[in-house]
Design an enzyme around this catalytic site. Structure first.
Site, mmCIF file in Angstrom:
data_model
loop_
_atom_site.group_PDB
_atom_site.id
_atom_site.type_symbol
_atom_site.label_atom_id
_atom_site.label_comp_id
_atom_site.label_asym_id
_atom_site.label_seq_id
_atom_site.Cartn_x
_atom_site.Cartn_y
_atom_site.Cartn_z
ATOM 1 N N HIS A 153 0.848 -1.197 0.000
ATOM 2 C CA HIS A 153 0.000 0.000 0.000
ATOM 3 C C HIS A 153 0.886 1.250 0.000
ATOM 4 O O HIS A 153 0.703 2.161 -0.801
ATOM 5 C CB HIS A 153 -0.921 -0.037 1.215
ATOM 6 C CG HIS A 153 -1.776 1.180 1.398
ATOM 7 N ND1 HIS A 153 -3.143 1.166 1.201
ATOM 8 C CD2 HIS A 153 -1.459 2.447 1.753
ATOM 9 C CE1 HIS A 153 -3.622 2.382 1.440
ATOM 10 N NE2 HIS A 153 -2.619 3.179 1.784
ATOM 11 N N GLU A 154 1.880 1.260 0.872
ATOM 12 C CA GLU A 154 2.804 2.403 0.929
ATOM 13 C C GLU A 154 3.571 2.554 -0.376
ATOM 14 O O GLU A 154 3.776 3.657 -0.870
ATOM 15 C CB GLU A 154 3.807 2.227 2.073
ATOM 16 C CG GLU A 154 3.209 2.233 3.464
ATOM 17 C CD GLU A 154 2.265 3.387 3.683
ATOM 18 O OE1 GLU A 154 2.493 4.470 3.110
ATOM 19 O OE2 GLU A 154 1.279 3.199 4.404
ATOM 20 N N HIS A 157 1.709 4.262 -2.986
ATOM 21 C CA HIS A 157 1.805 5.719 -2.821
ATOM 22 C C HIS A 157 3.127 6.222 -3.413
ATOM 23 O O HIS A 157 3.159 7.207 -4.137
ATOM 24 C CB HIS A 157 1.732 6.111 -1.338
ATOM 25 C CG HIS A 157 0.372 5.948 -0.720
ATOM 26 N ND1 HIS A 157 -0.792 6.222 -1.392
ATOM 27 C CD2 HIS A 157 0.000 5.565 0.526
ATOM 28 C CE1 HIS A 157 -1.825 5.996 -0.586
ATOM 29 N NE2 HIS A 157 -1.366 5.594 0.581
ATOM 30 N N HIS A 163 -5.317 7.496 -2.575
ATOM 31 C CA HIS A 163 -6.334 6.559 -2.113
ATOM 32 C C HIS A 163 -7.454 6.410 -3.127
ATOM 33 O O HIS A 163 -7.859 7.372 -3.758
ATOM 34 C CB HIS A 163 -6.923 7.046 -0.781
ATOM 35 C CG HIS A 163 -5.992 6.775 0.346
ATOM 36 N ND1 HIS A 163 -5.757 7.654 1.360
ATOM 37 C CD2 HIS A 163 -5.213 5.699 0.597
ATOM 38 C CE1 HIS A 163 -4.887 7.136 2.201
ATOM 39 N NE2 HIS A 163 -4.536 5.960 1.754
#
Ligand SMILES: *[C@@H]1O[C@H](CO)[C@@H](O)[C@H](O)[C@H]1NC(C)=O
Ligand SMILES: *[C@@H]1O[C@H](CO)[C@@H](O)[C@H](O)[C@H]1NC(C)=O
Ligand SMILES: *[C@@H]1O[C@H](CO)[C@@H](O)[C@H](O)[C@H]1NC(C)=O
Ligand SMILES: *[C@@H]1O[C@H](CO)[C@@H](O)[C@H](O)[C@H]1NC(C)=O
Length: 510
Positions: A153-154, A157, A163
């Site tokens: 998830h990081e 980014h 998101h």
């Protein structure tokens, strides 16, 4: 260094906790739950507090924050090395993204790259920057964040993705229950202001690794904050916020962002070989060129398949060829990776101007290339007259040694690439045997490498073979201020055509 890194923010992910504001006290501003702005970041926009507002985030398009190359250099800080759970999660998360995107993006141990991620485990929380920020950027994998899913998830980014539920079209898909959100946290559910390129191409994905959970930021865990709309009632709310693996759409997003579906044509090299040999050269792959013994490579030994803005792809730099020793004699080429230019040219300057090889971005924001032209790499070299350190009007010059070269009856071409972008730009003037063949006064309209190719008619004579000489002279004159780096790469002087085995067109006639 270019302006592409301006629009950047730092993002926090607080999956299990909402105490996300404590990591950089006084320096960070929380937005969208796990997003904050690091006001210590160097930014060329003047008033950093005002510039970094939510609308600024909203106007940031995914493409504008992507990495120059999808090879993300990383360092792993001791605080991660000391925590086996976090360390394994980081390694597995990186590997899973590489595997699932078929190496479209890669995480590589940093050598000397200027832009890189620094994976730490300091304080609490999991957070990361969105896209390439410029310089060192932290990815924190704190206690409770040590699973490959959270790390991925990081890393999404890092790759430039926001998101999922902040998409401008999210209200069609999800309903936000504002009454259940912790007081003051409604802003964490803001959506972005307009449809961007990504949204146009890839539709909303409930199953994304980048989606919030159904009770993220809920006053009580039993309350819902975000659930599928009636129209999407078949999607169970518990599907939201998975942190197991990239969804199929997450994979498509990465391929889309880094244009990994584009391909380059098979490279040609007569009297030499290219490697690797494959029937598909995907975007960002590299090819190396080697000549058969006795032949000499003129041009770069390595090229990168670079996606173009129109969706196609092309090999970086000039097309190399293998010249026989006799032909090599009348060509000269320098990729500016080494001091080849010092053998071929003399460097002269007035005032404090200098010409030197620069590897990676120059040091001033808002001017100078982010990467070299030959390899599109932020560790490879090009020649630069840096405005910083010089004064208005100072000039650095490259003057070729007056080398008599064998003349084969062809026209002679001068080819090079330049990058001149910045509000204080000076000028670049190029002369061949005293005749001006090129001039750029002031900045180009964007930060990019541009090719210049000119045919020249050098004097030639019998001595006792037919010979010519080209005296090439480049003058880089410093403009009014520091935002005026003048860069040059891949300089070639030699025959335009009639090069045995050369399939390219050196200087397309107008
Ligand atoms: C990574 O971050 C840590 C903690 O801020 C810092 O001490 C370290 O110097 C950083 N590493 C690099 C290579 O910048
Ligand atoms: C993205 O969408 C635009 C139009 O909305 C289209 O022109 C473009 O080809 C699409 N690109 C990709 C990679 O799908
Ligand atoms: C820069 O501008 C040139 C000419 O205006 C254009 O062809 C090129 O696509 C632009 N490149 C980028 C990266 O925007
Ligand atoms: C390649 O090298 C051979 C041997 O020198 C030569 O005969 C041949 O013409 C070369 N091929 C091309 C296309 O130049």
């Amino acid at each position: 260094m270019g302006l592409r890194m301006i629009a950047q923010t730092i993002m926090f992910l607080s999956l299990f906790s909402v105490a996300e504001n404590k990591f950089i006290p006084g320096k960070s501003k929380v937005v969208e739950g796990d997003i904050y702005f690091n006001q210590a970041e160097k930014r060329p926009l003047g008033d950093s507090t005002k510039a970094q507002t939510r609308s600024f985030v909203a106007s940031t398009t995914p493409v504008s924050v992507r990495w120059t190359r999808p090879n993300i250099p990383y360092v792993i800080h001791d605080s991660i090395l000391n925590d086996k759970t976090a360390f394994d999660a980081v390694n597995n998360g990186m590997k899973m993204i590489q595997d699932m995107t078929k190496n479209c993006v890669r995480f590589l141990k940093r050598s000397t790259e200027k832009n890189f991620i620094n994976v730490t485990n300091i304080g609490g929380g999991c957070y990361s920057g969105v896209g390439q920020i410029g310089g060192e950027q932290t990815v924190n994998v704190g206690p409770g964040c040590g699973t490959p899913g959270i790390v991925m998830h990081e890393l999404l980014h890092v790759l430039g993705f926001w998101h999922e539920q902040s998409r401008s079209d999210r209200d069609t898909y999800v309903q936000i229950h504002f009454e259940n959100i912790i007081l003051g946290k409604a802003v964490e559910f803001d959506k972005r202001s307009g449809q961007d390129e990504l949204e146009k191409n890839i539709s909303y994905d409930f199953y994304s690794l980048l989606h919030y959970k159904y009770n993220t930021f809920a006053k009580l865990d039993s309350l819902d904050t975000i659930t599928p709309t009636k129209a999407f009632g078949h999607v169970p709310k518990t599907a939201l916020g998975q942190r197991e693996q990239l969804s199929a759409t997450d994979v498509r997003k990465v391929l889309w962002m880094y244009q990994c579906t584009a391909e380059c044509k098979s490279p040609q090299l007569t009297n030499g070989t290219t490697s690797p040999t494959t029937d598909r050269y995907m975007a960002w792959s590299e090819v190396t060129y080697t000549c058969t013994t006795g032949f000499q490579l003129v041009g770069p030994s390595r090229r990168t398949c670079v996606p173009q803005s129109d969706g196609s792809s092309g090999w970086s730099g000039m097309e190399p060829f293998c010249a026989s020793p006799a032909n090599a004699y009348y060509t000269q080429y320098c990729d500016m990776e080494t001091d080849c230019f010092k053998l071929q040219y003399g460097v002269y300057s007035t005032g404090a101007a200098t010409l030197r090889v620069q590897y990676g971005p120059t040091t001033t924001e808002g001017t100078g290339p982010d990467f070299d032209n030959t390899y599109r790499s932020d560790t490879a070299g090009y020649l630069v007259m840096e405005a910083k350190g010089a004064n208005v009007g100072d000039t650095a010059s490259l003057i070729s040694r007056r080398r008599i070269q064998e003349y084969n009856g062809d026209r002679i071409c001068i080819m090079f690439y330049f990058n001149m972008f910045g509000t204080d730009m000076g000028s670049l003037t190029v002369n061949a045997n005293g005749v001006k063949v090129f001039e750029q006064l002031g900045s180009t309209d964007n930060n990019s490498w541009r090719m210049v190719c000119r045919q020249v008619n050098p004097p030639w004579h019998w001595s006792p073979w037919w010979a010519y000489y080209v005296s090439l002279r480049m003058d880089a004159k410093r403009g009014a201020g520091v935002q005026g780096d003048i860069a040059v790469d891949d300089v070639y002087v030699g025959p335009c055509k009639s090069i045995p085995g050369y399939s390219g067109v050196m200087c397309p006639t107008k």
